[in-house]
Design an enzyme around this catalytic site. Structure first.
Site, PDB file in Angstrom:
ATOM      1  CG  ASP A 101      29.492  11.304 -34.881  1.00  0.00           C
ATOM      2  OD1 ASP A 101      29.099  11.911 -34.326  1.00  0.00           O
ATOM      3  OD2 ASP A 101      28.142  10.277 -36.077  1.00  0.00           O
ATOM      4  CE  LYS A 146      25.238  11.949 -34.674  1.00  0.00           C
ATOM      5  NZ  LYS A 146      26.064  10.256 -35.381  1.00  0.00           N
ATOM      6  CG  ASP A 186      26.481   6.610 -35.621  1.00  0.00           C
ATOM      7  OD1 ASP A 186      25.488   7.671 -35.072  1.00  0.00           O
ATOM      8  OD2 ASP A 186      27.196   6.207 -36.807  1.00  0.00           O
ATOM      9  CB  CYS A 229      27.267  12.945 -38.795  1.00  0.00           C
ATOM     10  SG  CYS A 229      26.832  11.131 -38.112  1.00  0.00           S
TER      11      CYS A 229
HETATM   12  C1  VGL Z   1      28.002   8.383 -39.896  1.00  0.00           C
HETATM   13  C2  VGL Z   1      27.343   6.643 -41.515  1.00  0.00           C
HETATM   14  C3  VGL Z   1      26.351   5.714 -40.566  1.00  0.00           C
HETATM   15  C4  VGL Z   1      28.613   9.430 -39.864  1.00  0.00           C
HETATM   16  C5  VGL Z   1      27.053   7.889 -39.214  1.00  0.00           C
HETATM   17  O1  VGL Z   1      28.510   9.763 -38.570  1.00  0.00           O
HETATM   18  O2  VGL Z   1      28.646  10.368 -40.555  1.00  0.00           O
HETATM   19  N1  VGL Z   1      27.764   7.829 -40.999  1.00  0.00           N
HETATM   20  N2  VGL Z   1      25.971   6.572 -39.665  1.00  0.00           N
HETATM   21 ZN    ZN Z   2      25.487   5.257 -38.209  1.00  0.00          ZN
END
Ligand code: VGL
Ligand code: ZN
Length: 188
Positions: free
Chosen positions: A8, A94, A50, A133
């Site tokens: 991410d 995802k 994400d 994540c």
């Molecule tokens: C994430 C918060 C919401 C991450 C994803 O990639 O860590 N954190 N969605």
């Molecule tokens: Zn997210």
């Protein structure tokens, strides 16, 4: 066989983004060195992202706890512009359905299947965010039997509560993750 999982590293998780992680972009040069090293030595690089619909259930307007972020196809969901894309890399999207909130790259994706198909049993994990994540991806990897190393200088935490990042590191360590500097993971 080993692989690098880049978690991410998207614009919305970097300074200026809608869910910016403190210093999130600071990992990019170090992650890039890992990407080059893995790629040059013939190891696979896998990027997770994400990839939310505009009405995702994790967004505050739709009952969740986060500001809108990483909406599929927007600039905020794009990878950091400096992040190197390795040839032959795999992208895992995802949480791409309204109701599915997947912090782990394994949740609701083909990641496990892809890794098994490639004969990969050993993972190095880097990216954002340590306490969401990265943590959930690492815990899932360990529970699925992958030997899992975290590149300790290539992760940053959201830290909604002070110490969340540190607690996440403890939790990953207890579950069997090993923490190493990216320098020590680069083939020389
Ligand atoms: C994430 C918060 C919401 C991450 C994803 O990639 O860590 N954190 N969605
Ligand atoms: Zn997210």
């Amino acid at each position: 066989m080993k692989a690098l999982i880049v978690v991410d590293i998207q614009n919305d998780f970097c300074p200026g983004g809608s869910l910016a992680v403190n210093d999130g972009d600071a990992v990019v040069p170090y992650v890039n060195r890992l990407i080059k090293s893995f790629s040059d030595s013939g190891s696979r690089v896998i990027y997770t992202r994400d990839w939310h619909p505009a009405n995702h259930s994790s967004f505050a307007d739709f009952g969740g706890i986060w500001p809108a972020h990483c909406v599929a196809g927007t600039d905020g969901a794009a990878f950091h512009p400096d992040l190197i894309e390795a040839p032959g890399s795999i992208i895992i999207s995802k949480a791409d359905k309204t109701e599915s909130d997947a912090y782990s790259g394994f949740e609701g994706t083909e990641l496990d299947k892809e890794l098994k198909m490639l004969g990969i049993d050993n993972l190095v994990v880097a990216g954002l965010a340590t306490d969401y994540c990265v943590k959930n991806t690492v815990l899932d990897a360990l529970s699925k039997g992958y030997e899992t190393v975290v590149a300790e200088d290539c992760i940053r935490a959201v830290d909604v509560q002070t110490g969340d990042g540190e607690r996440a590191i403890l939790e990953m360590t207890k579950a069997g993750a090993v923490f190493r500097t990216s320098n020590s993971l680069i083939a020389r």
